[in-house]
Design a protein around this motif. Structure first.
Motif, PDB file in Angstrom:
ATOM      1  N   ILE A  33      12.602 -10.839 -19.240  1.00 10.84           N
ATOM      2  CA  ILE A  33      13.287 -10.465 -20.368  1.00 10.84           C
ATOM      3  C   ILE A  33      14.215 -11.649 -21.155  1.00 10.84           C
TER       4      ILE A  33
ATOM      5  N   GLU B 199      16.215 -13.541 -24.372  1.00 11.66           N
ATOM      6  CA  GLU B 199      17.086 -13.269 -25.739  1.00 11.66           C
ATOM      7  C   GLU B 199      16.550 -14.438 -26.539  1.00 11.66           C
TER       8      GLU B 199
ATOM      9  N   ILE C 136      15.483  -9.364 -28.096  1.00  8.44           N
ATOM     10  CA  ILE C 136      15.251  -8.985 -26.713  1.00  8.44           C
ATOM     11  C   ILE C 136      14.002  -8.670 -26.503  1.00  8.44           C
TER      12      ILE C 136
ATOM     13  N   THR D 146      17.020 -13.351 -19.371  1.00 13.13           N
ATOM     14  CA  THR D 146      18.067 -12.128 -18.726  1.00 13.13           C
ATOM     15  C   THR D 146      17.421 -11.753 -17.427  1.00 13.13           C
TER      16      THR D 146
END
Length: 353
Positions: free
Chosen positions: A266, A268, A325, A350
């Motif tokens: 993940i 950002e 995201i 992340t």
């Protein structure tokens, strides 16, 4: 200039202590070579060869039968070799006592730190720091550990980590660890006051750096955020939430654990706040841009002016300052970033916990 001066000082630290033994060895070789030349009349190559096999005690045998004068030269070379060996042994013992080899190790670490870019600085290698380091290692994220405790330093070094044994609250320590070149800094010391001091120092030295801090109370969390921490994690609260999630929504927790073990991440994507950098995407919807279809990545949520838009619909339009995201594999996320182009101001990975 400072880098060149540092390199010269480092070279001096490496060479200076060995000048006497090497000078003595060089003088012995030169004098012995000249001695054989004068007494035996050999060519210079044979003279040097005879000196080398004599000093090194290899014992290949004489180049030619030695005269009495030549044997005297050989005896003097052997005695001189013993003196040189004695000087070298004394030098090694003296340097070990003076911490020379520790300084060499620190110099080597300093050289490696100078070459590190886009890495993570981990302040503290306690129980939480060790878990953070394990996750960073799992994701192949380069990082350096700052730790004052020698036992914890040894544990970290035994695992092959780069460890700077110093006080993380000092500005010079953070700069030596590469604060101005790092991706983010994690303050994971057990004391809230120490973490607060680190955040204050780091924010002053590098205003754009992402700072993540550990806290043990709501009061400390508020102060760390006020000091400039980008994110604050209260390990008591975080642990409670994980346990509650495990009890109430086990599938969600299982998904995050599966995500950690997969090749998906993940990330950002922070969009630039200046509209002129968003020429290709400004005001266009997700449906018009077809980011998901063209990259294979999935937009999970959009943070727009403090408002979180979860599972955004295709009608959502992109604008300055938004935080996207996104879930996907590394190739998919790379294609996603390429599609956004210069609109991306920064990218943060992340790591699910």
């Amino acid at each position: 200039m400072s880098g060149k001066n540092g390199a010269k000082r480092g070279l001096g630290l490496l060479i200076t202590p060995w000048q006497r033994p090497f000078s003595a060895l060089a003088i012995l070789i030169i004098v012995g070579t000249i001695g054989y030349r004068l007494t035996e009349g050999w060519d210079w190559g044979d003279c040097i060869w005879m000196v080398l096999i004599t000093v090194s005690t290899i014992g290949y045998g004489e180049v030619e039968t030695l005269s009495p004068q030549g044997r005297l030269v050989t005896v003097l070379i052997v005695v001189g070799g013993l003196v040189v060996v004695q000087l070298a042994i004394q030098r090694v013992l003296g340097l070990k006592e003076s911490g020379y080899f520790h300084r060499l190790q620190k110099l080597h670490l300093h050289r490696m730190l100078e070459l590190m870019h886009n890495h993570v600085i981990l302040c503290g290698y306690g129980r939480i720091g060790q878990e953070i380091a394990a996750q960073l290692l799992r994701y192949n994220v380069p990082f350096v550990v700052i730790e004052t405790d020698s036992n914890r330093r040894d544990v970290a070094e035994s695992k092959g980590f780069k460890v700077l044994q110093a006080d993380a609250t000092l500005d010079e320590t953070l700069l030596e660890a590469g604060l101005k070149r790092c991706k983010s800094l994690i303050a994971a010391l057990p004391g809230d006051a120490s973490n607060l001091y680190i955040v204050l120092s780091a924010r002053d030295l590098c205003p754009d750096c992402r700072l993540v801090a550990r806290a043990s109370s709501d009061e400390a969390t508020a102060k760390l955020r006020l000091a400039g921490a980008s994110a604050v994690v209260n390990h008591h609260v975080a642990g409670g939430r994980v346990m509650a999630t495990s009890a109430l929504r086990p599938l969600a927790l299982d998904f995050m654990e599966l995500l950690v073990g997969s090749d998906h991440e993940i990330e950002e994507f922070q969009l630039n706040h200046k509209p002129q950098h968003l020429c290709k995407i400004y005001g266009r919807s997700l449906a018009e841009l077809e980011l998901g279809r063209r990259s294979g990545a999935m937009v999970l949520a959009i943070l727009d002016q403090g408002r979180l838009i979860a599972n955004p619909g295709s009608h959502i339009r992109l604008g300055p300052g938004q935080l996207l995201i996104v879930l996907g594999s590394q190739p998919q996320l790379s294609r996603f970033q390429d599609l956004l182009g210069e609109a991306v101001d920064s990218v943060t990975t992340t790591v699910p916990s």
